[in-house]
Design an enzyme around this catalytic site. Structure first.
Site, mmCIF file in Angstrom:
data_model
loop_
_atom_site.group_PDB
_atom_site.id
_atom_site.type_symbol
_atom_site.label_atom_id
_atom_site.label_comp_id
_atom_site.label_asym_id
_atom_site.label_seq_id
_atom_site.Cartn_x
_atom_site.Cartn_y
_atom_site.Cartn_z
ATOM 1 N N ARG A 79 2.020 7.422 -0.519
ATOM 2 C CA ARG A 79 2.059 8.617 -1.369
ATOM 3 C C ARG A 79 0.715 8.806 -2.068
ATOM 4 O O ARG A 79 0.248 9.912 -2.263
ATOM 5 C CB ARG A 79 3.164 8.505 -2.413
ATOM 6 C CG ARG A 79 4.551 8.410 -1.812
ATOM 7 C CD ARG A 79 5.578 8.295 -2.922
ATOM 8 N NE ARG A 79 5.754 9.550 -3.637
ATOM 9 C CZ ARG A 79 6.244 9.635 -4.867
ATOM 10 N NH1 ARG A 79 6.582 8.542 -5.529
ATOM 11 N NH2 ARG A 79 6.388 10.806 -5.450
ATOM 12 N N ARG A 90 11.958 -15.722 11.530
ATOM 13 C CA ARG A 90 10.869 -14.901 12.072
ATOM 14 C C ARG A 90 9.827 -15.682 12.851
ATOM 15 O O ARG A 90 8.973 -15.072 13.502
ATOM 16 C CB ARG A 90 10.193 -14.133 10.924
ATOM 17 C CG ARG A 90 11.135 -13.277 10.107
ATOM 18 C CD ARG A 90 11.872 -12.242 10.939
ATOM 19 N NE ARG A 90 12.644 -11.339 10.076
ATOM 20 C CZ ARG A 90 13.253 -10.241 10.502
ATOM 21 N NH1 ARG A 90 13.215 -9.907 11.774
ATOM 22 N NH2 ARG A 90 13.932 -9.470 9.665
ATOM 23 N N LEU A 147 0.842 -1.205 0.000
ATOM 24 C CA LEU A 147 0.000 0.000 0.000
ATOM 25 C C LEU A 147 0.876 1.254 0.000
ATOM 26 O O LEU A 147 1.777 1.373 0.832
ATOM 27 C CB LEU A 147 -0.856 -0.008 1.277
ATOM 28 C CG LEU A 147 -1.731 1.212 1.503
ATOM 29 C CD1 LEU A 147 -3.006 1.088 0.699
ATOM 30 C CD2 LEU A 147 -2.054 1.374 2.979
ATOM 31 N N ARG A 205 2.976 12.269 5.374
ATOM 32 C CA ARG A 205 3.160 10.940 5.979
ATOM 33 C C ARG A 205 4.380 10.889 6.912
ATOM 34 O O ARG A 205 4.517 9.938 7.675
ATOM 35 C CB ARG A 205 3.301 9.873 4.894
ATOM 36 C CG ARG A 205 4.590 9.988 4.100
ATOM 37 C CD ARG A 205 4.736 8.849 3.130
ATOM 38 N NE ARG A 205 5.823 9.106 2.197
ATOM 39 C CZ ARG A 205 6.358 8.194 1.408
ATOM 40 N NH1 ARG A 205 5.883 6.972 1.422
ATOM 41 N NH2 ARG A 205 7.329 8.499 0.579
HETATM 42 C C1 LIG Z 1 15.871 -11.525 15.537
HETATM 43 C C2 LIG Z 1 16.336 -10.589 14.454
HETATM 44 C C3 LIG Z 1 16.889 -9.374 14.785
HETATM 45 C C4 LIG Z 1 17.329 -8.485 13.787
HETATM 46 N N1 LIG Z 1 17.873 -7.290 14.136
HETATM 47 C C5 LIG Z 1 18.322 -6.438 13.167
HETATM 48 C C6 LIG Z 1 18.930 -5.173 13.497
HETATM 49 O O1 LIG Z 1 19.069 -4.808 14.645
HETATM 50 N N2 LIG Z 1 19.315 -4.366 12.483
HETATM 51 C C7 LIG Z 1 19.213 -4.731 11.163
HETATM 52 O O2 LIG Z 1 19.603 -3.970 10.284
HETATM 53 N N3 LIG Z 1 18.648 -5.906 10.834
HETATM 54 C C8 LIG Z 1 18.208 -6.763 11.795
HETATM 55 N N4 LIG Z 1 17.640 -7.954 11.439
HETATM 56 C C9 LIG Z 1 17.458 -8.250 10.005
HETATM 57 C C10 LIG Z 1 18.565 -9.188 9.486
HETATM 58 O O3 LIG Z 1 19.838 -8.600 9.591
HETATM 59 C C11 LIG Z 1 18.300 -9.562 8.006
HETATM 60 O O4 LIG Z 1 18.321 -8.383 7.228
HETATM 61 C C12 LIG Z 1 16.949 -10.220 7.804
HETATM 62 O O5 LIG Z 1 16.730 -11.195 8.772
HETATM 63 C C13 LIG Z 1 16.908 -10.868 6.413
HETATM 64 O O6 LIG Z 1 17.789 -11.977 6.435
HETATM 65 P P1 LIG Z 1 18.698 -12.369 5.177
HETATM 66 O O7 LIG Z 1 19.541 -11.227 4.738
HETATM 67 O O8 LIG Z 1 19.360 -13.659 5.558
HETATM 68 O O9 LIG Z 1 17.534 -12.681 4.106
HETATM 69 P P2 LIG Z 1 17.559 -12.520 2.520
HETATM 70 O O10 LIG Z 1 17.788 -11.131 2.137
HETATM 71 O O11 LIG Z 1 16.297 -13.131 2.036
HETATM 72 O O12 LIG Z 1 18.789 -13.379 2.070
HETATM 73 C C14 LIG Z 1 18.767 -14.800 2.199
HETATM 74 C C15 LIG Z 1 20.203 -15.300 2.133
HETATM 75 O O13 LIG Z 1 20.714 -15.043 0.837
HETATM 76 C C16 LIG Z 1 22.102 -14.685 0.972
HETATM 77 N N5 LIG Z 1 22.252 -13.282 0.502
HETATM 78 C C17 LIG Z 1 21.260 -12.379 0.256
HETATM 79 N N6 LIG Z 1 21.764 -11.225 -0.176
HETATM 80 C C18 LIG Z 1 23.097 -11.378 -0.206
HETATM 81 C C19 LIG Z 1 24.161 -10.531 -0.557
HETATM 82 N N7 LIG Z 1 23.962 -9.280 -0.975
HETATM 83 N N8 LIG Z 1 25.410 -11.006 -0.465
HETATM 84 C C20 LIG Z 1 25.654 -12.271 -0.063
HETATM 85 N N9 LIG Z 1 24.676 -13.146 0.314
HETATM 86 C C21 LIG Z 1 23.424 -12.703 0.221
HETATM 87 C C22 LIG Z 1 22.469 -14.820 2.429
HETATM 88 O O14 LIG Z 1 22.938 -16.135 2.646
HETATM 89 C C23 LIG Z 1 21.149 -14.627 3.122
HETATM 90 O O15 LIG Z 1 21.073 -15.186 4.422
HETATM 91 C C24 LIG Z 1 17.204 -8.850 12.418
HETATM 92 C C25 LIG Z 1 16.641 -10.100 12.101
HETATM 93 C C26 LIG Z 1 16.208 -10.960 13.090
HETATM 94 C C27 LIG Z 1 15.604 -12.293 12.693
#
Ligand SMILES: Cc1cc2nc3c(=O)[nH]c(=O)nc-3n(C[C@H](O)[C@H](O)[C@H](O)COP(=O)(O)OP(=O)(O)OC[C@H]3O[C@@H](n4cnc5c(N)ncnc54)[C@H](O)[C@@H]3O)c2cc1C
Length: 258
Positions: free
Chosen positions: A116, A208, A113, A181
């Protein structure tokens, strides 16, 4: 004020298989009678994709699709699971929730949604249960949110006058809403359409639907997992549920990040 306390999850999309095309492919490769025992297109597509890797259609091991996909999970051949795709609409959630959700990049698609284009003066607001449970904190929260909502309405009005010289009314409203907003709180309710493949949903659920995740996103992850377990048990049946002290549920699997 419209206060929302529970998210809603709508299961919108699953896949279909063109049986004629699958038969044509099998016939072209001298496979006369391959079948599997799932009716779920996503599960069948993953099995076909996995079998294409080794052309293992001729003498499948016993156990059907469940055993085949369990083996894929055990050996971590996760790319095969990218061929199953499921779509949901999620409503009754806050902008804090979607900010966390959209951090999941690989294998996800989103349509949210727009603040803007859409007027938010009648928006709902998502109240965390721990605030709602305490009358004093609930009053603080309600007052803060109401004040933001009133400020938004006044800003939209004032900005509409400021942009009155613009000939296009849609552009005028957009200019006003996109600036106004900025005072809306994280609690503002939003709606988001999400599509992800099975591998991506599994990674999302692991992070999650964990007890360490924030409550709102855990509730959504639990609702999505429960729906996917009914929809595609061979892809999502390996998660075990745990009841948490706050009344919500978490889930975990031995097959992490396949
Ligand atoms: C309990 C909890 C607390 C959190 N606290 C914070 C926080 O304080 N601050 C914050 O900023 N975020 C926080 N996060 C978010 C977290 O850092 C991740 O951004 C989010 O969980 C998405 O995970 P992901 O990047 O593994 O997933 P996706 O983006 O779906 O990626 C899946 C997997 O693909 C690979 N991948 C994806 N993109 C790349 C890339 N560019 N380079 C290399 N490998 C890649 C990695 O193996 C990754 O695990 C939190 C998450 C959780 C679950």
């Amino acid at each position: 004020m419209n206060i929302i306390r529970e998210p809603k999850v709508y299961f919108l999309g699953r896949q279909d298989i063109d049986a004629g095309e699958l038969d044509r492919f099998l016939a072209d490769h001298d496979v006369s009678a391959w079948t599997t025992d799932t009716e779920v297109a996503g599960e069948k597509l993953c099995e076909v994709a996995g079998r294409v890797c080794y052309m293992s259609f001729a003498r499948p091991r016993p156990g059907g699709n469940a055993v085949y996909l369990r083996h894929i999970l055990e050996v971590g051949h996760g790319s095969v699971l990218e061929h199953a795709v499921f779509s949901f609409i999620i409503t009754g959630v806050s902008r804090s929730f979607t900010h966390e959700l959209v951090r999941h990049r690989a294998g996800f698609g989103y349509s949210q949604l727009s603040q803007r284009y859409v007027d938010e003066s009648q928006a709902g607001f998502v109240e965390p249960a721990c605030i709602a449970a305490d009358p004093e904190l609930h009053a603080v929260w309600t007052q803060a949110v109401e004040s933001c909502r009133a400020a938004y309405a006044r800003l939209v009005e004032g900005l509409a006058a400021r942009f009155a010289h613009l000939p296009d009314p849609t552009a005028r409203r957009k200019m006003a809403r996109q600036a106004a907003r900025s005072v809306l709180p994280n609690a503002t309710e939003t709606k988001i359409f999400v599509t992800a493949n099975a591998r991506a949903w599994r990674h999302f659920i692991e992070l999650r639907c964990s007890e360490h995740a924030e409550v709102e996103i855990r509730k959504v992850a639990a609702a999505i997992l429960a729906r996917l377990q009914r929809e595609a048990p061979n892809l999502f049946g390996d998660y075990a549920w745990v009841d948490l002290p706050d009344g919500t549920r978490a889930a975990a699997t031995p097959h992490r990040k396949v």
